[in-house]
Design a protein around this motif. Structure first.
Motif, mmCIF file in Angstrom:
data_model
loop_
_atom_site.group_PDB
_atom_site.id
_atom_site.type_symbol
_atom_site.label_atom_id
_atom_site.label_comp_id
_atom_site.label_asym_id
_atom_site.label_seq_id
_atom_site.Cartn_x
_atom_site.Cartn_y
_atom_site.Cartn_z
ATOM 1 N N GLY A 67 78.676 58.707 66.001
ATOM 2 C CA GLY A 67 79.203 58.881 67.364
ATOM 3 C C GLY A 67 79.386 60.333 67.763
ATOM 4 O O GLY A 67 79.954 60.609 68.817
ATOM 5 N N HIS A 68 78.963 61.276 66.921
ATOM 6 C CA HIS A 68 79.026 62.720 67.210
ATOM 7 C C HIS A 68 80.450 63.268 67.317
ATOM 8 O O HIS A 68 80.652 64.326 67.877
ATOM 9 C CB HIS A 68 78.286 63.070 68.516
ATOM 10 C CG HIS A 68 76.901 62.526 68.581
ATOM 11 N ND1 HIS A 68 75.914 62.929 67.715
ATOM 12 C CD2 HIS A 68 76.349 61.597 69.389
ATOM 13 C CE1 HIS A 68 74.806 62.264 68.003
ATOM 14 N NE2 HIS A 68 75.049 61.456 69.001
ATOM 15 N N PHE A 69 81.454 62.531 66.842
ATOM 16 C CA PHE A 69 82.815 63.042 67.004
ATOM 17 C C PHE A 69 83.071 64.297 66.181
ATOM 18 O O PHE A 69 83.991 65.046 66.496
ATOM 19 C CB PHE A 69 83.856 61.955 66.691
ATOM 20 C CG PHE A 69 84.134 61.097 67.885
ATOM 21 C CD1 PHE A 69 83.305 60.050 68.216
ATOM 22 C CD2 PHE A 69 85.217 61.374 68.706
ATOM 23 C CE1 PHE A 69 83.541 59.276 69.338
ATOM 24 C CE2 PHE A 69 85.450 60.602 69.834
ATOM 25 C CZ PHE A 69 84.620 59.553 70.153
ATOM 26 N N ARG A 227 79.975 68.761 74.614
ATOM 27 C CA ARG A 227 81.102 67.922 75.013
ATOM 28 C C ARG A 227 82.316 68.126 74.110
ATOM 29 O O ARG A 227 82.194 68.247 72.895
ATOM 30 C CB ARG A 227 80.712 66.441 74.954
ATOM 31 C CG ARG A 227 79.835 66.014 76.084
ATOM 32 C CD ARG A 227 79.376 64.579 75.847
ATOM 33 N NE ARG A 227 78.399 64.187 76.861
ATOM 34 C CZ ARG A 227 77.484 63.247 76.665
ATOM 35 N NH1 ARG A 227 77.401 62.628 75.500
ATOM 36 N NH2 ARG A 227 76.651 62.941 77.615
ATOM 37 N N THR A 228 83.478 68.115 74.741
ATOM 38 C CA THR A 228 84.723 68.129 73.967
ATOM 39 C C THR A 228 85.113 66.680 73.662
ATOM 40 O O THR A 228 84.473 65.743 74.140
ATOM 41 C CB THR A 228 85.844 68.804 74.763
ATOM 42 O OG1 THR A 228 85.996 68.097 75.995
ATOM 43 C CG2 THR A 228 85.518 70.258 75.051
ATOM 44 N N LEU A 229 86.193 66.500 72.906
ATOM 45 C CA LEU A 229 86.592 65.151 72.494
ATOM 46 C C LEU A 229 86.835 64.224 73.686
ATOM 47 O O LEU A 229 86.374 63.085 73.701
ATOM 48 C CB LEU A 229 87.855 65.221 71.643
ATOM 49 C CG LEU A 229 87.638 65.460 70.155
ATOM 50 C CD1 LEU A 229 88.979 65.669 69.467
ATOM 51 C CD2 LEU A 229 86.918 64.285 69.516
ATOM 52 N N ALA A 230 87.577 64.733 74.684
ATOM 53 C CA ALA A 230 87.913 63.875 75.820
ATOM 54 C C ALA A 230 86.652 63.403 76.534
ATOM 55 O O ALA A 230 86.516 62.226 76.870
ATOM 56 C CB ALA A 230 88.828 64.620 76.789
ATOM 57 N N SER A 235 81.826 59.375 77.243
ATOM 58 C CA SER A 235 80.405 59.050 77.200
ATOM 59 C C SER A 235 80.125 58.046 76.080
ATOM 60 O O SER A 235 79.241 57.222 76.200
ATOM 61 C CB SER A 235 79.568 60.316 77.013
ATOM 62 O OG SER A 235 80.030 61.033 75.910
ATOM 63 N N PHE A 236 80.920 58.127 75.011
ATOM 64 C CA PHE A 236 80.752 57.183 73.909
ATOM 65 C C PHE A 236 80.954 55.749 74.391
ATOM 66 O O PHE A 236 80.184 54.854 74.074
ATOM 67 C CB PHE A 236 81.749 57.506 72.792
ATOM 68 C CG PHE A 236 81.660 56.599 71.598
ATOM 69 C CD1 PHE A 236 80.661 56.776 70.652
ATOM 70 C CD2 PHE A 236 82.578 55.581 71.412
ATOM 71 C CE1 PHE A 236 80.576 55.944 69.546
ATOM 72 C CE2 PHE A 236 82.488 54.741 70.307
ATOM 73 C CZ PHE A 236 81.490 54.928 69.380
ATOM 74 N N GLY A 246 84.718 51.162 66.919
ATOM 75 C CA GLY A 246 84.286 52.555 66.885
ATOM 76 C C GLY A 246 84.965 53.346 67.992
ATOM 77 O O GLY A 246 85.387 54.483 67.806
ATOM 78 N N MET A 247 85.106 52.704 69.169
ATOM 79 C CA MET A 247 85.807 53.321 70.301
ATOM 80 C C MET A 247 87.252 53.614 69.924
ATOM 81 O O MET A 247 87.760 54.710 70.165
ATOM 82 C CB MET A 247 85.728 52.346 71.481
ATOM 83 C CG MET A 247 86.401 52.698 72.759
ATOM 84 S SD MET A 247 88.207 52.634 72.829
ATOM 85 C CE MET A 247 88.582 50.938 72.479
ATOM 86 N N ALA A 248 87.920 52.635 69.301
ATOM 87 C CA ALA A 248 89.322 52.841 68.917
ATOM 88 C C ALA A 248 89.450 53.956 67.883
ATOM 89 O O ALA A 248 90.388 54.752 67.919
ATOM 90 C CB ALA A 248 89.910 51.540 68.374
ATOM 91 N N ALA A 249 88.466 54.027 66.966
ATOM 92 C CA ALA A 249 88.488 55.105 65.972
ATOM 93 C C ALA A 249 88.315 56.453 66.655
ATOM 94 O O ALA A 249 89.031 57.413 66.347
ATOM 95 C CB ALA A 249 87.387 54.881 64.935
ATOM 96 N N GLY A 250 87.386 56.520 67.617
ATOM 97 C CA GLY A 250 87.180 57.761 68.363
ATOM 98 C C GLY A 250 88.426 58.167 69.127
ATOM 99 O O GLY A 250 88.830 59.336 69.121
#
Lengths: 279, 335
Positions: A67-69, A227-230, A235-236, A246-250
């Motif tokens: 997810g590129h985090f 992109r920053t985290l927010a 976009s994720f 995965g969204m919740a982990a991000g």
């Protein structure tokens, strides 16, 4: 005595109410954390059940790598660190001059800064965008940092001005007699006496920049790798509409650092906020 | 204080033994001061003054943001804007959001601040941290998390309400105009609540202690103290908290964009989203001039609103002075 007992009773009731509401208050975060450890099928089926059957730490590594985090996290760290340094240095220097030297134009300048306090950022962002484009910094890291550091920093300037004005004149004079110049007096005597204000401004700016969404969104529209985290989080969810865990982990990756910083240094943050009411 | 002034004077007379040294010292200090404010002034000019001026210039052009600024169209952006029902819809949504969050936030956060301000009460810092936590989280990420909490049929809110028997079938909270705005207001209030509470706490701590002492000596109970001393004295603070809450609610872009995206059918589109869609819409043709005009009209409305609230602050300060002075006089008479 009876009054004391009555007060204890009232306090106990209040504690009960505050704890219940408090649990409800932070529940979305708790839910988010636990959801980040579920499998996707479990997430859909679980409804209100909180605990996962077994913790799926792979959600985090998936968000981090696929997810590129990891990149988003690094970008957020760079943008935030640079912005904090720029803003704190600018406002501390300006506040020192305004607070300690009655130079011609000081009052006009302070009034001009304060007057723009209520001008919303959305109001000025289109020309700022064009300006950064003209500088050739659109879709670059320095462009994002510059846009993040823009604004008048009124609150910080006022905090520094009031603080430096309150320091005794004798300090500066004795330093001067010892042969210390203007800058050295500032750097070696006045600034070390200002650590609480410096901490307040650093913490506040850290939290604001880390959470910033609008500015990094428009300045990285055509450059996903900046992109920053927010923004990355947003976009994720657009690209992975079915990867809930995965969204919740991000979301956890983006929210936890700022929560930790706040809990550790909250005194400084709260002081800064309270200062804006009294001022 | 007076000692310090005297000493400062001695130093100054020492220095002014020769006028040249005095003025040279002064001149160096001024030079340093200008050097110190210079970076901030450059930033201020480039990123605040210039943009304000330019957004007025842009608003008189039809311009996509690319190429030279040459297609001057006079007031037509403004007249088009004022005739656009979508703009007024966004304007109304912004006002609804601002009004509703203020109505929810002000009384509820005051209540908690009053509790936490009690003389003997443990765990103040703990509660303050808990209720402040949403403030420091990113609005955009909160919007995404809340979208999953409210948006999904089986997700938290529906699941909970179904289990409690409060609902017989899941409600599409973000899929209907009324409930979507309701959720937006609720989440926005939840997020800003801790901030308002800290404003109130700072205000409560700035109240003069002698007024409370006088009331207690007069035998007032805690309910009476609240009704006749605390609340009247808080009036100026209330105006400031209202002002700061309104200013905050004007920029809900992060939350709206991620939680509802302005939907369903523009039911939650606020002015900042409207502007964004014209200026940065990647699918269409960006209209920087038109977006600037929208920013100016909304900016003027905001300015008038803050002016009104500023006047309210001033008025309540003057009114707040009276009970304060009366209370102080009464406290003095007792001694």
């Amino acid at each position: 005595m009876r009054r004391l007992v009555a007060r204890r009773g009232t306090n106990a009731l209040l504690h009960l109410a505050l704890l219940t509401f408090g649990a409800l208050w932070v529940y979305p975060f708790v839910w988010m954390l636990f959801s980040s450890l579920k499998t996707n099928t479990e997430y859909i089926a679980s409804g209100i059940r909180l605990l996962p059957e077994s913790a799926q730490w792979s959600n985090f590594s998936r968000a981090w790598r696929v997810g590129h985090f990891s990149a988003y996290f690094a970008n957020s760290a760079i943008v935030t660190a640079a912005t904090v340094v720029i803003v704190v240095v600018l406002s501390a220097l300006a506040g020192y001059a305004l607070g300690r030297v009655r130079f011609p134009g000081a009052r006009v300048l302070l009034a001009a800064f304060t007057a723009t306090m209520f001008i919303p950022k959305g109001y000025t962002i289109l020309p700022v965008y064009q300006l950064i484009k003209h500088l050739g910094l659109l879709n670059t890291m320095p462009g994002v940092i510059l846009a993040e550091s823009s604004g008048a920093h009124v609150l910080f300037i006022l905090l520094y001005t009031a603080h430096f004005r309150s320091l005794p004149q004798e300090l500066e004079e004795s330093a001067e007699i010892d042969g210390s110049g203007f800058f050295r007096t500032f750097r070696q005597i006045m600034l070390p006496l200002s650590l609480p204000i410096v901490s307040t401004t650093v913490i506040m700016q850290f939290i604001w920049t880390w959470n910033s969404f609008f500015v990094p969104l428009i300045f990285t529209l055509n450059k996903p790798e900046l992109r920053t985290l927010a923004v990355g989080m947003f976009s994720f969810t657009g690209e992975n509409t079915v990867d809930w865990s995965g969204m919740a982990a991000g979301a956890s990756i983006s929210l936890i650092p700022v929560m930790v910083v706040f809990i550790l240094f909250q005194r400084y943050f709260i002081n800064g906020i309270a200062g804006s009411v009294k001022g | 204080m007076s000692l310090g002034a005297n000493e400062a004077m001695t130093v100054r007379t020492d220095a002014s033994r020769s006028v040249v040294t005095l003025s040279r010292r002064k001149r160096t200090r001024y030079a340093w001061a200008y050097l110190f404010v210079l970076p901030q002034v450059v930033f201020f000019a480039a990123f605040t003054i210039y943009p304000i001026a330019m957004s007025y210039v842009y608003s008189f052009y039809e311009w996509s943001g690319i190429g030279p600024l040459e297609d001057s169209v006079g007031w037509s952006n403004f007249s088009e804007l004022l005739r656009d029902p979508a703009f007024w819809n966004a304007f109304r949504n912004s006002l609804i959001y601002i009004g509703a969050t203020a109505a929810i936030l002000l009384p509820s956060s005051l209540l908690l601040a009053l509790v936490l301000n009690r003389a003997v009460f443990r765990g103040k810092v703990f509660y303050r941290t808990v209720y402040f936590l949403p403030v420091v989280t990113a609005a955009s990420t909160v919007g995404i998390v809340m979208k999953f909490i409210f948006g999904n049929e089986n997700a938290l809110v529906n699941g909970l309400l179904l289990k409690l028997g409060l609902l017989s079938e899941p409600v599409p909270w973000l899929g209907q105009a009324g409930t979507a705005m309701g959720v937006l207001v609720l989440v926005g209030s939840w997020k800003f609540f801790g901030m308002a509470m800290v404003y109130w706490l700072a205000g409560l701590q700035s109240l003069p202690g002698e007024a409370f002492e006088a009331a207690r000596i007069d035998g007032a109970g805690s309910a009476q103290v609240l009704r006749y001393v605390t609340l009247p004295l808080l009036r100026p603070v209330a105006a400031v908290v209202l002002l700061l809450t309104v200013v905050n609610s004007m920029h809900v872009f992060d939350l709206v964009k991620t939680l509802t995206g302005g939907g369903p059918f523009y039911a939650t589109e606020t002015v900042d989203l409207y502007i964004y869609n014209y200026a940065f819409n990647t699918s269409g043709f960006p209209r920087i001039g038109y977006a600037s005009a929208a920013g100016i009209v909304f900016g003027l409305a905001i300015f008038l609103l803050t002016l009104l609230l500023g006047w309210l602050v001033q008025a309540s300060r003057e009114r707040g002075e009276r009970p304060r002075r009366a209370a102080a006089a009464r406290g003095g008479g007792r001694e």
